[in-house]
Design a protein around this motif. Sequence first.
Motif, PDB file in Angstrom:
ATOM      1  N   ARG A   1       0.831  -1.205   0.000  1.00  9.68           N
ATOM      2  CA  ARG A   1       0.000   0.000   0.000  1.00  9.68           C
ATOM      3  C   ARG A   1       0.869   1.260   0.000  1.00  9.68           C
ATOM      4  N   SER A   2       1.982   1.212   0.743  1.00  9.69           N
ATOM      5  CA  SER A   2       2.878   2.367   0.770  1.00  9.69           C
ATOM      6  C   SER A   2       3.539   2.608  -0.579  1.00  9.69           C
ATOM      7  N   LEU A   3       3.618   1.546  -1.400  1.00 10.28           N
ATOM      8  CA  LEU A   3       4.178   1.681  -2.742  1.00 10.28           C
ATOM      9  C   LEU A   3       3.127   2.069  -3.776  1.00 10.28           C
ATOM     10  N   GLY A   4       1.904   2.287  -3.316  1.00  8.06           N
ATOM     11  CA  GLY A   4       0.859   2.762  -4.221  1.00  8.06           C
ATOM     12  C   GLY A   4      -0.056   1.695  -4.770  1.00  8.06           C
ATOM     13  N   ALA A   5       0.065   0.481  -4.272  1.00  9.20           N
ATOM     14  CA  ALA A   5      -0.789  -0.592  -4.774  1.00  9.20           C
ATOM     15  C   ALA A   5      -2.193  -0.458  -4.196  1.00  9.20           C
ATOM     16  N   SER A   6      -3.187  -0.612  -5.057  1.00  9.99           N
ATOM     17  CA  SER A   6      -4.570  -0.581  -4.600  1.00  9.99           C
ATOM     18  C   SER A   6      -4.959  -1.933  -4.032  1.00  9.99           C
ATOM     19  N   ARG A   7      -6.141  -1.987  -3.416  1.00  8.98           N
ATOM     20  CA  ARG A   7      -6.627  -3.241  -2.858  1.00  8.98           C
ATOM     21  C   ARG A   7      -6.796  -4.300  -3.949  1.00  8.98           C
ATOM     22  N   LEU A   8      -7.263  -3.865  -5.115  1.00  8.43           N
ATOM     23  CA  LEU A   8      -7.425  -4.794  -6.233  1.00  8.43           C
ATOM     24  C   LEU A   8      -6.080  -5.279  -6.746  1.00  8.43           C
ATOM     25  N   ASP A   9      -5.085  -4.385  -6.791  1.00 11.73           N
ATOM     26  CA  ASP A   9      -3.743  -4.786  -7.226  1.00 11.73           C
ATOM     27  C   ASP A   9      -3.153  -5.832  -6.285  1.00 11.73           C
ATOM     28  N   ILE A  10      -3.319  -5.619  -4.981  1.00 14.65           N
ATOM     29  CA  ILE A  10      -2.807  -6.576  -4.000  1.00 14.65           C
ATOM     30  C   ILE A  10      -3.492  -7.918  -4.168  1.00 14.65           C
ATOM     31  N   LEU A  11      -4.802  -7.891  -4.413  1.00 15.21           N
ATOM     32  CA  LEU A  11      -5.548  -9.131  -4.584  1.00 15.21           C
ATOM     33  C   LEU A  11      -5.093  -9.883  -5.831  1.00 15.21           C
ATOM     34  N   ARG A  12      -4.988  -9.178  -6.960  1.00 12.44           N
ATOM     35  CA  ARG A  12      -4.667  -9.840  -8.232  1.00 12.44           C
ATOM     36  C   ARG A  12      -3.217 -10.307  -8.301  1.00 12.44           C
ATOM     37  N   LYS A  13      -2.299  -9.465  -7.835  1.00 10.28           N
ATOM     38  CA  LYS A  13      -0.881  -9.717  -8.084  1.00 10.28           C
ATOM     39  C   LYS A  13      -0.158 -10.417  -6.932  1.00 10.28           C
ATOM     40  N   VAL A  14      -0.750 -10.405  -5.748  1.00 10.08           N
ATOM     41  CA  VAL A  14      -0.072 -11.010  -4.599  1.00 10.08           C
ATOM     42  C   VAL A  14      -0.944 -12.059  -3.914  1.00 10.08           C
ATOM     43  N   ALA A  15      -2.137 -11.652  -3.495  1.00  9.06           N
ATOM     44  CA  ALA A  15      -2.960 -12.535  -2.655  1.00  9.06           C
ATOM     45  C   ALA A  15      -3.411 -13.782  -3.405  1.00  9.06           C
ATOM     46  N   ILE A  16      -3.953 -13.611  -4.603  1.00 12.48           N
ATOM     47  CA  ILE A  16      -4.429 -14.773  -5.364  1.00 12.48           C
ATOM     48  C   ILE A  16      -3.287 -15.706  -5.750  1.00 12.48           C
ATOM     49  N   PRO A  17      -2.154 -15.206  -6.288  1.00 12.66           N
ATOM     50  CA  PRO A  17      -1.042 -16.135  -6.554  1.00 12.66           C
ATOM     51  C   PRO A  17      -0.570 -16.885  -5.304  1.00 12.66           C
ATOM     52  N   ARG A  18      -0.547 -16.211  -4.158  1.00  9.37           N
ATOM     53  CA  ARG A  18      -0.114 -16.877  -2.930  1.00  9.37           C
ATOM     54  C   ARG A  18      -1.133 -17.916  -2.463  1.00  9.37           C
ATOM     55  N   ALA A  19      -2.384 -17.760  -2.878  1.00 11.54           N
ATOM     56  CA  ALA A  19      -3.419 -18.711  -2.485  1.00 11.54           C
ATOM     57  C   ALA A  19      -3.495 -19.913  -3.412  1.00 11.54           C
ATOM     58  N   LEU A  20      -2.744 -19.901  -4.520  1.00 11.31           N
ATOM     59  CA  LEU A  20      -2.830 -21.001  -5.475  1.00 11.31           C
ATOM     60  C   LEU A  20      -2.490 -22.370  -4.872  1.00 11.31           C
ATOM     61  N   PRO A  21      -1.442 -22.495  -4.033  1.00  6.29           N
ATOM     62  CA  PRO A  21      -1.191 -23.816  -3.423  1.00  6.29           C
ATOM     63  C   PRO A  21      -2.382 -24.323  -2.609  1.00  6.29           C
ATOM     64  N   TYR A  22      -3.055 -23.435  -1.900  1.00  8.75           N
ATOM     65  CA  TYR A  22      -4.242 -23.830  -1.151  1.00  8.75           C
ATOM     66  C   TYR A  22      -5.353 -24.271  -2.107  1.00  8.75           C
ATOM     67  N   PHE A  23      -5.498 -23.531  -3.198  1.00  4.13           N
ATOM     68  CA  PHE A  23      -6.548 -23.837  -4.170  1.00  4.13           C
ATOM     69  C   PHE A  23      -6.333 -25.204  -4.797  1.00  4.13           C
ATOM     70  N   PHE A  24      -5.116 -25.488  -5.256  1.00  3.47           N
ATOM     71  CA  PHE A  24      -4.858 -26.774  -5.899  1.00  3.47           C
ATOM     72  C   PHE A  24      -4.930 -27.923  -4.887  1.00  3.47           C
ATOM     73  N   ALA A  25      -4.540 -27.667  -3.650  1.00  2.00           N
ATOM     74  CA  ALA A  25      -4.696 -28.693  -2.620  1.00  2.00           C
ATOM     75  C   ALA A  25      -6.172 -29.024  -2.415  1.00  2.00           C
TER      76      ALA A  25
END
Length: 255
Positions: free
Chosen positions: A154-178
């Motif tokens: 957020r301090s680097l200017g990322a919006s909530r949607l940017d964090i979700l698309r570029k960080v949160a969802i990719p990090r959740a992929l192992p959980y999703f495939f499991a």
Amino acid sequence: MPTSLTVRAAPAILLLALLLVWHVACTALAIPDFLFPSPLAVWHAGVEAFDPIMMHAQQTLLTTLGGFALAVVVGLLLGIAVGISPLVYRACYPLMVGFNSIPKVAFVPVLVVWFGIGTMPAIITAFLISFFPIVVNVATGLSTLEPELEDVLRSLGASRLDILRKVAIPRALPYFFASLKVSITLAFVGSVIAETVASNLGIGYLMMSASSTMNMALVFAGLAVIGAMGVVMYAVFSQAEQRFTAWAHRGAHTP
């Protein structure tokens, strides 16, 4: 240390050992086939009824995949909503837990009244029994994003949607495939449950018909086919998991 060849051959060796013990026990105790058939009796029943088994297996597979696909779509969307919104979490999670605690076989008579006997009750039952693990795992993957990392982004200017698309969802992929590996096996359970009650096609229907004539060898052949399909689909999603989330495992063993 076991070699890679031994590790790869371990499932086949264990399966053969279990079949041998099974066969020896049936032979030594003289158990009749109508009570507990030997592996050879199951094999012969499967060979004799190969064409009907394949026809019913195809129906069960298609039904399972239909319910599973619906579970993936609904589970992914609902999991994202639950994972990113405390309000949705507090509103929906208790209801989903309570719903998941209800035995899904109890829904089959209701589905028969609504949709009639056939494919639709089996698809819906497969969906009902398999979507919850996807919701839980996706929500867990999204909610475990470190607050410190989110603050930095957020301090680097990322919006909530940017964090979700570029960080949160990719990090959740192992959980999703499991969750996919768990849910696909549960989807087979749901399909077969519905087919035993509300269908005239599928492995569940075949097993019920065979059990009504005390053809237990054919019943066990149907069980073997369901197990084989479950193992194959589990392996498919396991390979997909290793392909798309190899970065998360760092060479570790993936179950």
